[in-house]
Design a protein around this motif. Structure first.
Motif, PDB file in Angstrom:
ATOM      1  N   MET A   1     -11.030 -40.253  -5.903  1.00  0.00           N
ATOM      2  CA  MET A   1     -11.224 -41.093  -4.864  1.00  0.00           C
ATOM      3  C   MET A   1     -12.373 -40.490  -3.882  1.00  0.00           C
ATOM      4  O   MET A   1     -12.218 -39.201  -3.784  1.00  0.00           O
ATOM      5  N   PRO A   2     -13.291 -41.070  -3.671  1.00  0.00           N
ATOM      6  CA  PRO A   2     -14.343 -41.113  -2.902  1.00  0.00           C
ATOM      7  C   PRO A   2     -14.062 -40.530  -1.231  1.00  0.00           C
ATOM      8  O   PRO A   2     -13.069 -41.127  -0.663  1.00  0.00           O
ATOM      9  N   PRO A   3     -14.803 -39.679  -0.567  1.00  0.00           N
ATOM     10  CA  PRO A   3     -14.373 -39.216   0.585  1.00  0.00           C
ATOM     11  C   PRO A   3     -14.317 -40.319   1.673  1.00  0.00           C
ATOM     12  O   PRO A   3     -15.485 -41.270   1.281  1.00  0.00           O
ATOM     13  N   ARG A   4     -13.671 -40.543   2.537  1.00  0.00           N
ATOM     14  CA  ARG A   4     -13.710 -41.364   3.624  1.00  0.00           C
ATOM     15  C   ARG A   4     -15.032 -41.143   4.427  1.00  0.00           C
ATOM     16  O   ARG A   4     -15.562 -40.122   4.756  1.00  0.00           O
ATOM     17  N   ARG A   5     -15.597 -42.421   4.918  1.00  0.00           N
ATOM     18  CA  ARG A   5     -16.796 -42.321   5.638  1.00  0.00           C
ATOM     19  C   ARG A   5     -16.354 -43.006   7.016  1.00  0.00           C
ATOM     20  O   ARG A   5     -15.996 -44.180   6.968  1.00  0.00           O
ATOM     21  N   ALA A   6     -16.845 -42.349   8.080  1.00  0.00           N
ATOM     22  CA  ALA A   6     -16.818 -42.757   9.571  1.00  0.00           C
ATOM     23  C   ALA A   6     -17.704 -44.249   9.596  1.00  0.00           C
ATOM     24  O   ALA A   6     -18.895 -43.969   9.101  1.00  0.00           O
ATOM     25  N   ILE A   7     -17.157 -45.180   9.890  1.00  0.00           N
ATOM     26  CA  ILE A   7     -17.999 -46.168  10.418  1.00  0.00           C
ATOM     27  C   ILE A   7     -18.017 -46.728  11.780  1.00  0.00           C
ATOM     28  O   ILE A   7     -19.165 -47.316  12.284  1.00  0.00           O
ATOM     29  N   HIS A   8     -17.461 -46.164  12.608  1.00  0.00           N
ATOM     30  CA  HIS A   8     -17.300 -46.682  13.935  1.00  0.00           C
ATOM     31  C   HIS A   8     -16.693 -45.300  14.847  1.00  0.00           C
ATOM     32  O   HIS A   8     -15.661 -44.884  14.346  1.00  0.00           O
ATOM     33  N   LYS A   9     -17.485 -44.722  15.883  1.00  0.00           N
ATOM     34  CA  LYS A   9     -16.906 -43.766  16.661  1.00  0.00           C
ATOM     35  C   LYS A   9     -17.135 -43.931  18.157  1.00  0.00           C
ATOM     36  O   LYS A   9     -18.317 -44.495  18.588  1.00  0.00           O
ATOM     37  N   VAL A  10     -16.249 -43.934  18.949  1.00  0.00           N
ATOM     38  CA  VAL A  10     -16.414 -44.465  20.418  1.00  0.00           C
ATOM     39  C   VAL A  10     -15.318 -43.414  21.192  1.00  0.00           C
ATOM     40  O   VAL A  10     -14.393 -42.993  20.714  1.00  0.00           O
ATOM     41  N   THR A  11     -15.751 -43.362  22.409  1.00  0.00           N
ATOM     42  CA  THR A  11     -14.789 -42.430  23.299  1.00  0.00           C
ATOM     43  C   THR A  11     -14.617 -43.460  24.291  1.00  0.00           C
ATOM     44  O   THR A  11     -15.081 -43.840  25.047  1.00  0.00           O
ATOM     45  N   LEU A  12     -13.179 -43.343  24.517  1.00  0.00           N
ATOM     46  CA  LEU A  12     -12.667 -44.397  25.652  1.00  0.00           C
ATOM     47  C   LEU A  12     -12.020 -43.603  26.525  1.00  0.00           C
ATOM     48  O   LEU A  12     -11.449 -42.432  26.417  1.00  0.00           O
ATOM     49  N   GLN A  13     -12.090 -44.057  27.877  1.00  0.00           N
ATOM     50  CA  GLN A  13     -11.366 -43.591  28.755  1.00  0.00           C
ATOM     51  C   GLN A  13     -10.133 -44.504  29.574  1.00  0.00           C
ATOM     52  O   GLN A  13     -10.479 -45.262  30.264  1.00  0.00           O
ATOM     53  N   LEU A  14      -8.973 -43.923  28.934  1.00  0.00           N
ATOM     54  CA  LEU A  14      -7.841 -44.776  29.277  1.00  0.00           C
ATOM     55  C   LEU A  14      -6.786 -44.142  30.243  1.00  0.00           C
ATOM     56  O   LEU A  14      -6.946 -43.008  30.047  1.00  0.00           O
ATOM     57  N   THR A  15      -6.098 -44.664  30.712  1.00  0.00           N
ATOM     58  CA  THR A  15      -4.932 -44.277  31.531  1.00  0.00           C
ATOM     59  C   THR A  15      -3.854 -43.898  30.676  1.00  0.00           C
ATOM     60  O   THR A  15      -3.475 -44.648  29.626  1.00  0.00           O
ATOM     61  N   ALA A  16      -3.573 -42.600  30.785  1.00  0.00           N
ATOM     62  CA  ALA A  16      -2.508 -41.975  29.781  1.00  0.00           C
ATOM     63  C   ALA A  16      -1.275 -42.627  29.994  1.00  0.00           C
ATOM     64  O   ALA A  16      -0.655 -42.752  30.804  1.00  0.00           O
ATOM     65  N   GLY A  17      -0.498 -42.679  28.771  1.00  0.00           N
ATOM     66  CA  GLY A  17       0.776 -43.378  28.664  1.00  0.00           C
ATOM     67  C   GLY A  17       0.975 -44.542  28.983  1.00  0.00           C
ATOM     68  O   GLY A  17       2.041 -45.111  28.896  1.00  0.00           O
ATOM     69  N   ASN A  18      -0.027 -45.427  29.354  1.00  0.00           N
ATOM     70  CA  ASN A  18      -0.034 -46.750  29.682  1.00  0.00           C
ATOM     71  C   ASN A  18      -1.497 -47.540  29.360  1.00  0.00           C
ATOM     72  O   ASN A  18      -2.102 -48.231  30.320  1.00  0.00           O
ATOM     73  N   THR A  19      -1.616 -47.544  28.169  1.00  0.00           N
ATOM     74  CA  THR A  19      -2.929 -48.181  27.890  1.00  0.00           C
ATOM     75  C   THR A  19      -2.738 -49.675  27.480  1.00  0.00           C
ATOM     76  O   THR A  19      -1.804 -49.892  26.951  1.00  0.00           O
TER      77      THR A  19
END
Length: 141
Positions: A1-19
């Motif tokens: 099986m070929p290695p996984r390739r990242a296609i999308h990377k994003v940083t989200l700033q969300l309220t913890a425990g209540n997204t």
């Protein structure tokens, strides 16, 4: 099986425990991942920090699998929480609140994993710079 390739990377700033799913949908909807599963995992991982803004780095792979990596809350959020107030409306012109050395040290220790230093004193100087840019004075400086 070929290695996984990242296609999308994003940083989200969300309220913890209540997204809200709508916030996740804005950033991850085009990737085709199961938003409910991402929400469930984020809420589970961030539950101990409920009510804080906890950034998460979300990486989506070509097989539609997802990894979540939590970061520490933003420095400005931690400063506002320590002061129970906002900074100055006009930083550099109008003085804001004053941050104690103890609160500065507590914020620096909490932010240490995400900073590019292992020295608490250097981290305190970094946090003090952010406080000054918000119009907050640091006691003892």
């Amino acid at each position: 099986m070929p290695p996984r390739r990242a296609i999308h990377k994003v940083t989200l700033q969300l309220t913890a425990g209540n997204t809200p799913v709508a916030e996740l949908g804005k950033m991850l909807g085009q990737t085709g991942v199961a938003l409910i599963e991402v929400k469930r995992r984020y809420d589970e991982l961030s539950a101990p920090q409920r009510g804080d803004v906890v950034p998460a780095v979300v990486t989506v792979f070509d097989d539609r699998s997802v990894t979540l990596e939590l970061r520490t809350p933003p420095t400005s959020f931690l400063i506002k929480r320590a002061l129970n107030a906002k900074g100055s409306a006009r930083p550099g012109h109008d003085p804001g609140s004053t941050l104690t050395r103890e609160a500065l040290r507590a914020i620096a220790v909490r932010k240490l994993p995400d900073l590019n230093t292992a020295d608490v004193e250097a981290a305190m100087r970094t946090i003090a710079g952010t406080a000054r840019s918000m119009g907050v004075t640091v006691a003892g400086q």
